[in-house]
Write a protein that holds these residues in place. Structure first.
Motif: not given
Length: 395
Positions: A8-35
């Motif tokens: 996912l980091r290859g897509s940038g500091p955050a990327a849209l993913v699908e969680l169980p039950a079809g929930i869409q969310a932004w997954s944040v892989s960057s430490f600085d952005l998450l903080k």
């Protein structure tokens, strides 16, 4: 999990993913952005006010209901969050935490004695024999949970961590939460004590006229009791696993060259007890450094495991366990206004449990190859289903 984060980091500091039950969310892989997002007023944890999908009635019958369909400080925002946290915070003061040390030491000793009684050469599951009952025993004593209710509490927390639950299972879990914690509250109303459940039950109007409603009381107990033991279970288990699979680093600790506090903090960075925590929501559009935009109302997933191994923060060796690492900053207990109130207790339990374990069993070793260990079935919790060990080594 970590391979997915790297991808996912290859897509940038955050990327849209699908969680169980079809929930869409932004997954944040960057430490600085998450903080940054964890302290951003444009990010809420209240789905009732800021998640349109929840407002439309979506996902109410899925696994997420136990995480966001509750009314406590975990799922609140702004003044409502401050009100609820203020009512709970006195239960986790430094004084109360330090007062728990004798209990932690006593429970630790009892569990070690029980393991020492096993026949030499017999495998022990360190999770069920030590890592789980220690924090569970502590939190149950802290909140005055009777012995007969404790197994049910433990099973309930495991169900909540299961992100593959069907709608029927999710509904049964929600009903169990109400009945289990309702019974505890009723007991403390009839037989109040010095425990923290009694403190919360007896919460009355403070100087601002705030108090816990019945729903807030039940959901707050679910939060503090569940989080109060599950995080420490995995912290202890992950630390033991890390040391047993890195014998040279274990020797640094045994020799006194590296203190146990450094082991605990590196474990929290490298293998946080909570890998990903749902959910937060954009109160307004949030432009990201990558050029993407988290739109108002979109969900955000706090991915602590990914942030802890972000090469942009911890260098090219971020994926390596290193107890001598000089910079072990992590976000594993959260950050900002939602920082975990129980963090000092979790650290104190691990600081007690780990040296005591390795002192009692200096030949401790894994009983199976590391690749045979199975992770718990959850993208939220980060730990092992079982941790088979030989207490006296393979000889």
């Amino acid at each position: 999990m970590h391979a997915e984060a790297d991808s996912l980091r290859g897509s940038g500091p955050a990327a849209l993913v699908e969680l169980p039950a079809g929930i869409q969310a932004w997954s944040v892989s960057s430490f600085d952005l998450l903080k940054q997002l964890l302290t951003d007023d444009r990010v809420s944890k209240d789905p009732r006010r800021h998640w349109p999908a929840w407002q439309r009635g979506e996902f109410h019958d899925t696994w997420i209901r136990s995480w966001v369909g509750v009314t406590n400080m975990f799922s609140s925002y702004g003044t409502e969050h401050r009100r609820l946290r203020k009512l709970v915070a006195p239960a986790f003061t430094g004084r109360r935490t330090e007062a728990m040390l004798p209990r932690v030491e006593r429970i630790t000793g009892e569990l070690l004695d029980a393991m020492a009684a096993l026949p030499r050469g017999e495998k022990a599951d360190l999770r069920s024999a030590y890592a789980h009952p220690l924090p569970m025993g502590v939190i149950c004593e802290l909140f005055g949970i009777p012995d007969e209710q404790r197994p049910g509490m433990a099973r309930l927390v495991e169900k909540i961590m299961d992100t593959s639950a069907s709608p029927e299972e999710a509904a049964r879990t929600a009903e169990e939460v109400q009945s289990t914690f309702g019974a505890l509250v009723q007991l403390k109303r009839e037989q109040p004590g010095e425990d923290l459940t009694s403190v919360l039950v007896s919460a009355r109007d403070d100087e601002t006229g705030s108090k816990l409603s019945e729903a807030e009381l039940l959901d707050t107990l679910l939060l503090v009791i569940g989080a109060g033991h599950e995080t420490t279970v995995n912290l202890i288990g992950n630390a033991v696993h890390a040391l047993l699979t890195h014998p040279a680093q274990l020797e640094l600790v045994r020799s006194g060259e590296v203190p146990w506090n450094d082991v605990i903090e590196e474990t929290l960075r490298w293998a946080p007890s909570i890998a990903s925590l749902p959910l937060r929501y954009a109160v307004e559009d949030i432009a990201l450094p990558s050029g993407a935009t988290i739109r108002q109302g979109e969900a955000i997933l706090a991915t602590y495991a990914a942030a802890g191994r972000d090469p942009g923060r911890h260098g090219a060796d971020a994926g390596q366990f290193d107890v001598q690492r000089t910079d072990v900053e992590h976000l594993s207990f959260g950050h900002g206004v939602h920082f975990c109130l129980g963090a000092p207790l979790a650290r104190m339990e691990a600081r007690t449990a780990l040296p005591a374990l390795f002192e009692r069993f200096p030949e401790l070793s894994l009983a199976v190859p590391p690749e045979e260990l199975e992770q718990v079935e959850s993208f939220i919790a980060h730990g092992y289903r079982t941790l088979p060990v030989l207490l006296h080594g393979p000889g």
